[in-house]
Write an enzyme that holds these catalytic residues in place. Structure first.
Site, PDB file in Angstrom:
ATOM      1  N   CYS A 382       0.782  -1.136  -0.202  1.00 26.17           N
ATOM      2  CA  CYS A 382      -0.030   0.073   0.001  1.00 26.17           C
ATOM      3  C   CYS A 382       0.807   1.293  -0.130  1.00 26.17           C
ATOM      4  O   CYS A 382       1.489   1.514  -1.058  1.00 26.17           O
ATOM      5  CB  CYS A 382      -0.945  -0.185   1.187  1.00 26.17           C
ATOM      6  SG  CYS A 382      -2.436   0.854   0.944  1.00 26.17           S
ATOM      7  N   HIS A 508      -3.342  -5.131   0.542  1.00 31.73           N
ATOM      8  CA  HIS A 508      -2.779  -5.331   1.766  1.00 31.73           C
ATOM      9  C   HIS A 508      -2.789  -7.111   1.908  1.00 31.73           C
ATOM     10  O   HIS A 508      -3.568  -7.672   2.416  1.00 31.73           O
ATOM     11  CB  HIS A 508      -3.611  -4.949   2.821  1.00 31.73           C
ATOM     12  CG  HIS A 508      -3.441  -3.561   3.254  1.00 31.73           C
ATOM     13  ND1 HIS A 508      -2.333  -3.255   3.872  1.00 31.73           N
ATOM     14  CD2 HIS A 508      -3.897  -2.555   2.866  1.00 31.73           C
ATOM     15  CE1 HIS A 508      -2.250  -1.800   3.902  1.00 31.73           C
ATOM     16  NE2 HIS A 508      -3.532  -1.215   3.189  1.00 31.73           N
ATOM     17  N   GLU A 510      -1.000  -8.916   3.357  1.00 35.71           N
ATOM     18  CA  GLU A 510      -0.800  -9.730   4.538  1.00 35.71           C
ATOM     19  C   GLU A 510      -2.008 -10.051   5.337  1.00 35.71           C
ATOM     20  O   GLU A 510      -1.929 -11.074   6.232  1.00 35.71           O
ATOM     21  CB  GLU A 510      -0.098  -8.555   5.649  1.00 35.71           C
ATOM     22  CG  GLU A 510      -0.987  -7.478   6.014  1.00 35.71           C
ATOM     23  CD  GLU A 510      -0.847  -6.284   4.830  1.00 35.71           C
ATOM     24  OE1 GLU A 510      -0.400  -6.409   3.704  1.00 35.71           O
ATOM     25  OE2 GLU A 510      -1.064  -5.049   5.458  1.00 35.71           O
TER      26      GLU A 510
HETATM   27  N1  GLN Z   1      -1.868   6.902   2.696  1.00 38.51           N
HETATM   28  C1  GLN Z   1      -1.983   6.139   1.611  1.00 38.51           C
HETATM   29  C2  GLN Z   1      -3.129   6.178   0.913  1.00 38.51           C
HETATM   30  O1  GLN Z   1      -4.411   6.679   1.687  1.00 38.51           O
HETATM   31  C3  GLN Z   1      -1.619   4.579   1.939  1.00 38.51           C
HETATM   32  C4  GLN Z   1      -2.587   3.849   2.739  1.00 38.51           C
HETATM   33  C5  GLN Z   1      -2.302   2.709   3.206  1.00 38.51           C
HETATM   34  O2  GLN Z   1      -1.005   2.278   3.350  1.00 38.51           O
HETATM   35  N2  GLN Z   1      -3.181   1.901   3.977  1.00 38.51           N
HETATM   36  O3  GLN Z   1      -3.556   5.808  -0.123  1.00 38.51           O
END
Ligand code: GLN
Length: 545
Positions: A382, A508, A510
């Site tokens: 992400c 994600h 994970e």
């Molecule tokens: N801050 C970034 C976004 O909002 C990444 C978010 C995250 O890593 N979950 O896109």
């Protein structure tokens, strides 16, 4: 009809109630029973999505896009199920729903009270999960500790359930701690007696007491707890601290908890098979050659912030018969350093996980540059993908300005930008792009090799995205777009061609990893990292703060 097991906690928080509940799920499932789980969180937030990781640890995202407590991650990993928004209930949700009904006029004429209106709303959530999941057993964990003011409506609701669902269909399990006194070198049972008294005062007599302790629990203490708390001795279950949380189901099984629950709830069990789980734990405890991974993040002081990432790394390392050695590297510390090599010298692989806000970003960009230049395997999750793209763009355009508009709204190279449908969103709660979305893999890439599939579903939690205006320039320089939304509009995975394995995803992975089934991206990341040789590698510097 589903049976209910309610699990409360006594004495202190962080006693391992979530792992215990997850482990009960494992041993019930091993008896051929279907299980669903619910976590009740007494705080007034509607969900933990708006809380800082320092307050709450990781926010676990379900496939259907609920932002939930990290215990749900343990339930999913231990029971190997995918949960939904019905599995995390907070006081905030309960009260907003009751108040919305009142405003609509549903209780016309009535005075709205904690009992019965709030408790009925809570019980409806139990019954809804039972109806939807049709599970043989619904495991329900009450967050917090008995005695907390805000937990009272939940305790009252679970008390009423014994009458609602019938005596044979409800079981109460209390998880406590036996503290150890150094001066007298003994474990003490008094706090357990007190917390059981507190439960009884509310009208709940526990059927089973699980005693956590850092030391083996002598038999006479089981007798004592049995006597004072009015619980049969076989139902006083010792749970001493074990080297890995994945061993807890085996300890509980060994102590006879599975059979005890099945008998007390008159459950029809179909065999009992924990062999796969047992095999996994045996392998986990065997000595293995280490694989050294550095995780560069901004919340590293609190490991719970990256709970699922750490577990996914463990699963992948186990797959390759390696012991995962994780160094937590503070992104802000890298920011301040000229030469970051001393911090990352040990890394056979670097991982940059998710996060929000500008703090520590430059340190993460430095880590991505270090991985690219030194050809160290890199996995970006992400924010970790956004950071990798920012770093690659700075290299491509030979400028320090490329950035995400989250961190620099005036950047001339907004390579990461707010998603179109986010531009009109003002409210913070449950408004990100959340949950499962499909991703089409591009043949011949590392990502597609890892998955061995054309189309995958992965869980998201973000507002910003890869800016398509920069696709061509970055691709020409060697950034490979290896996963896209099926309409081709969103970049979901990208990788750096000139690196043995530098792959990053906007989702994600994970959350989808299981102890016996590592996520393909984590699996291949560790698969390449384990063979990386770092000359003169020293353990990473300790955190400065
Ligand atoms: N801050 C970034 C976004 O909002 C990444 C978010 C995250 O890593 N979950 O896109």
């Amino acid at each position: 009809m589903s049976k209910y097991i309610f699990v409360t906690g006594g004495v202190v928080s962080s006693v391992g109630k979530g792992i215990t509940v997850a482990s009960i799920g494992t041993i019930l499932k091993s008896r051929g029973l279907s299980v669903s789980v619910q976590k009740l969180d007494p705080y007034l937030n509607v969900d933990p999505g708006t809380m800082s990781p320092y307050q709450h640890g990781e926010v676990f995202v379900t496939q259907d896009g609920a932002e939930t407590d990290l215990d749900l991650g343990n339930y999913e990993r231990f029971i190997d199920i995918n949960l939904t928004q019905d599995s995390n209930i907070t006081s905030g949700q309960i009260y907003s729903s009751v108040i919305a009904k009142e405003r609509r006029g549903d209780f016309l004429g009535g005075t709205i009270q904690v009992v019965p209106h709030v408790t009925n709303e809570i019980k409806d959530r139990f019954k809804r999960l039972a109806e939807k999941s049709k599970a043989d057993v619904i495991l329900i964990e009450v967050g917090g500790t008995v005695g907390d003011i805000e937990g009272l409506p939940f305790l009252e609701a679970i008390r009423q359930m014994r009458k609602d669902a019938g005596r044979d269909n409800v079981l109460y399990i209390h998880v406590t701690l036996l503290p150890y006194l150094n001066s007298t070198q003994e474990l003490k049972t008094k706090p357990t007696q007190h917390s059981v008294n507190e439960l009884r005062r509310i009208g709940i007599q526990p059927d089973v007491i699980i005693c956590r302790s850092d030391y083996p629990i002598p038999d006479n203490l089981r007798d004592k707890i049995s006597l004072f708390c009015d619980v049969e001795k076989e139902a006083v279950i010792p749970l001493p601290t074990v080297p890995t949380v994945y061993e807890v189901p085996l300890v509980l099984e060994q102590e006879g908890l599975g059979t005890l629950i099945a008998d007390k709830l008159c459950l029809e069990v179909k065999g009992k098979d924990l062999s796969e789980w047992r095999g996994m734990v045996t392998r986990l405890k065997e000595p293995h050659e280490p694989v050294n991974i550095c995780l560069v993040g901004k919340y590293v002081e609190l490991e719970d912030s990256y709970y699922s990432v750490r577990e996914a790394l463990k699963h992948a390392s186990l797959y390759h018969n390696r012991e995962m050695r994780l160094s937590w590297v503070h992104a802000e510390q890298l920011e301040k350093m000229g030469d970051i090599d001393p911090c990352l010298r040990i890394a056979q692989g670097i991982i940059v996980p998710g996060g929000f806000g500008v703090r520590g970003i430059e340190g993460m960009v430095k880590a991505a540059r270090y991985a690219r230049i030194n050809r160290i395997p890199y996995l970006g999750l992400c924010l970790g993908m956004q950071v990798m793209v920012i770093e690659f763009a700075r290299y491509t355009f030979n400028s320090s300005r490329p950035d995400s508009t989250e961190f620099d709204p005036t950047t001339p190279y907004p390579v990461i930008d707010l998603m179109l449908d986010q531009k009109t969103v003002a409210s913070k709660g449950h408004t990100m792009r959340l949950g499962n979305y499909p991703c089409q893999l591009v043949n011949g890439t590392r990502a597609s090799d890892a998955y061995g599939q054309d189309l995958v579903q992965e869980r998201h939690r973000h507002r910003y995205e890869f800016n398509n205006n920069f696709r061509q320039a970055l691709q020409e320089k060697g950034l490979v777009l290896s996963g896209l939304s099926p309409d081709g509009r969103l970049v979901e995975i990208c990788e750096v061609a000139d690196n043995p394995w530098m792959v990053a995803c906007q989702f994600h992975p994970e959350f989808g990893s299981r102890p016996n089934r590592p996520h393909p991206l984590f699996r291949d990341f560790i698969g390449v990292a384990k063979d990386v040789l770092r000359e003169g590698a020293q353990p990473a510097l300790p955190l400065s703060s």
